[in-house]
Design an enzyme around this catalytic site. Structure first.
Site, PDB file in Angstrom:
ATOM      1  N   THR A  67     -23.191  -6.915  26.119  1.00  0.00           N
ATOM      2  CA  THR A  67     -22.559  -6.424  24.902  1.00  0.00           C
ATOM      3  C   THR A  67     -22.758  -4.913  24.788  1.00  0.00           C
ATOM      4  OG1 THR A  67     -22.279  -6.841  22.546  1.00  0.00           O
ATOM      5  CG2 THR A  67     -24.534  -7.000  23.366  1.00  0.00           C
ATOM      6  N   LYS A  71     -20.772  -2.903  28.440  1.00  0.00           N
ATOM      7  CA  LYS A  71     -19.683  -3.706  29.021  1.00  0.00           C
ATOM      8  C   LYS A  71     -18.950  -2.995  30.156  1.00  0.00           C
ATOM      9  CE  LYS A  71     -18.638  -6.617  25.025  1.00  0.00           C
ATOM     10  NZ  LYS A  71     -17.608  -7.153  24.146  1.00  0.00           N
ATOM     11  N   ASP A 107     -13.651 -12.101  26.389  1.00  0.00           N
ATOM     12  CA  ASP A 107     -13.239 -11.669  25.046  1.00  0.00           C
ATOM     13  C   ASP A 107     -11.737 -11.869  24.837  1.00  0.00           C
ATOM     14  OD1 ASP A 107     -15.745 -10.840  24.062  1.00  0.00           O
ATOM     15  OD2 ASP A 107     -15.556  -8.867  24.983  1.00  0.00           O
ATOM     16  N   GLY A 135     -12.994  -1.049  22.675  1.00  0.00           N
ATOM     17  CA  GLY A 135     -13.232  -2.096  23.670  1.00  0.00           C
ATOM     18  C   GLY A 135     -12.566  -3.417  23.313  1.00  0.00           C
ATOM     19  N   ALA A 136     -12.693  -3.835  22.052  1.00  0.00           N
ATOM     20  CA  ALA A 136     -12.131  -5.135  21.659  1.00  0.00           C
ATOM     21  C   ALA A 136     -10.604  -5.082  21.693  1.00  0.00           C
ATOM     22  CB  ALA A 136     -12.620  -5.505  20.263  1.00  0.00           C
ATOM     23  N   TYR A 230     -15.688 -10.622  12.126  1.00  0.00           N
ATOM     24  CA  TYR A 230     -16.138 -11.960  11.719  1.00  0.00           C
ATOM     25  C   TYR A 230     -17.221 -11.893  10.659  1.00  0.00           C
ATOM     26  CZ  TYR A 230     -19.513 -10.731  15.372  1.00  0.00           C
ATOM     27  OH  TYR A 230     -20.430 -10.066  16.146  1.00  0.00           O
ATOM     28  N   GLY A 251     -12.227 -13.186  12.807  1.00  0.00           N
ATOM     29  CA  GLY A 251     -12.639 -13.123  14.209  1.00  0.00           C
ATOM     30  C   GLY A 251     -13.670 -14.164  14.634  1.00  0.00           C
TER      31      GLY A 251
END
Ligand code: NAP
Length: 290
Positions: A67, A71, A107, A135-136, A230, A251
């Site tokens: 994480t 990453k 992911d 990144g997400a 989330y 999320g």
């Protein structure tokens, strides 16, 4: 937990790592299925990533999640990476097989699975407005493009990062039309009416005092609004979406399915998703209570 001499170790590398919910989620499932595994958080301080990766082989660790902030940085240390992880250029899961380190990214696929489960829709031929280019956002956008999304508009506060991401996806998945947008109300207003899906991949909304990542009056009822956040489970954006009659999804599902996919990579066993979800939801509730 019943840790024995035979117990196989899985872990997570990150910094900071204290807020991770992955140990709770995975250990509950190992226990439920009677699998002789244990999941441990490893706080890997800056400058120690290469030592930590060497320790995977030295200590016969079977796999890890990776994480923030490692990453991308971990990639050169791996022996092999999956095609998705290569395109996303980030790894969140490593499996150690016969001393070889193999990197994956779950992911993006976690998002796709969660989106389908919660909306009943696939991303094929859809038009997406994506807010954010970190990144997400990259994992979600690459995977959406690979799944046959027709068009992705990327609006990011720092325009050049959105432009770079759009160029990157266009190179790897030329069938998807990807366009960077200025992150201004006027620009968003011009395009959002013809979009099917709005995805928030900015960190705006993690703090309840944050402004909305997009003005409420731009939302319309036929949008599916997916907020990658989330925690909190209902962000200002999701409240706004519900107010205008649009479907809003948080999320949690992405977090759940990326974990389930990693679990399967390490153990070869598909985890019981309902139990995993209950454990995760409970862990989220208690993390909010603290
Ligand atoms: P990241 O790489 O740090 O990217 C953050 C993004 O947010 C960037 O696009 C950044 O824009 C934008 N941003 C930050 N502050 C902003 C502001 N004040 N106004 C507008 N844009 C702003 O982080 P990440 O890992 O991609 O995570 C992004 C979000 O996704 C987080 O909320 C995280 O919790 C969530 N996430 C969820 C899951 C899941 O499983 N559900 C997984 C990963 C991440 P700039 O480029 O301009 O800085």
């Amino acid at each position: 937990m019943d840790i024995k001499g035979t117990t196989k170790i899985i872990g997570i590398f990150g910094y900071p790592i204290t807020h991770t919910l992955s140990p709770v989620m995975h250990n509950a499932i190992f226990k439920f299925l009677g699998l002789d595994y244990c999941y441990i958080p490893f706080e890997v301080r800056k400058g120690y990533l290469s030592d930590a990766v060497k320790a995977l082989r030295a200590l016969n660790i079977k796999g890890i999640n990776v994480t923030i902030p490692y990453k991308e940085e971990i990639i050169p240390y791996l022996d092999e990476i999956s095609s998705e992880a290569r395109i996303i250029s980030a790894v969140n899961t490593v499996s150690v097989r016969k001393g070889r380190l193999i990197g994956y990214n779950t992911d993006g696929r976690g998002f796709i699975k969660a989106f389908y489960k919660e909306s009943g829709l696939t991303l094929r031929n859809k038009k997406i407005l994506l807010l954010g280019a970190g990144g997400a956002a990259k994992a979600v956008a690459v995977q959406a493009a690979l799944m046959g999304t027709k068009e992705i508009l990327i609006a990011n506060r720092t325009f050049y990062k959105g432009k770079e991401l759009a160029g990157h996806i266009s190179r790897f998945v030329p069938t998807c039309r990807v366009i960077p947008l200025k992150y201004t109300k006027d620009t968003l207003k011009k395009s959002i009416s013809r979009m099917d899906i709005l995805i928030n991949a900015t960190s705006l909304g993690m703090n309840p005092k944050d402004p909305l990542p997009i003005p409420q009056d731009l939302l319309h009822p036929s949008l599916v609004v997916y907020d990658l956040i989330y925690n909190p489970p209902i962000t200002g954006l999701l409240k706004a979406a519900r107010k205008v009659g649009a479907k809003g999804i948080n999320g949690v599902g992405m977090l759940l399915y990326q974990g389930a996919l990693s679990f399967e990579i390490w153990t070869g066993v598909r985890p019981p998703i309902d139990l995993m979800k209950r454990v995760l939801t409970k862990a989220l509730r208690s993390s909010n209570a603290h």
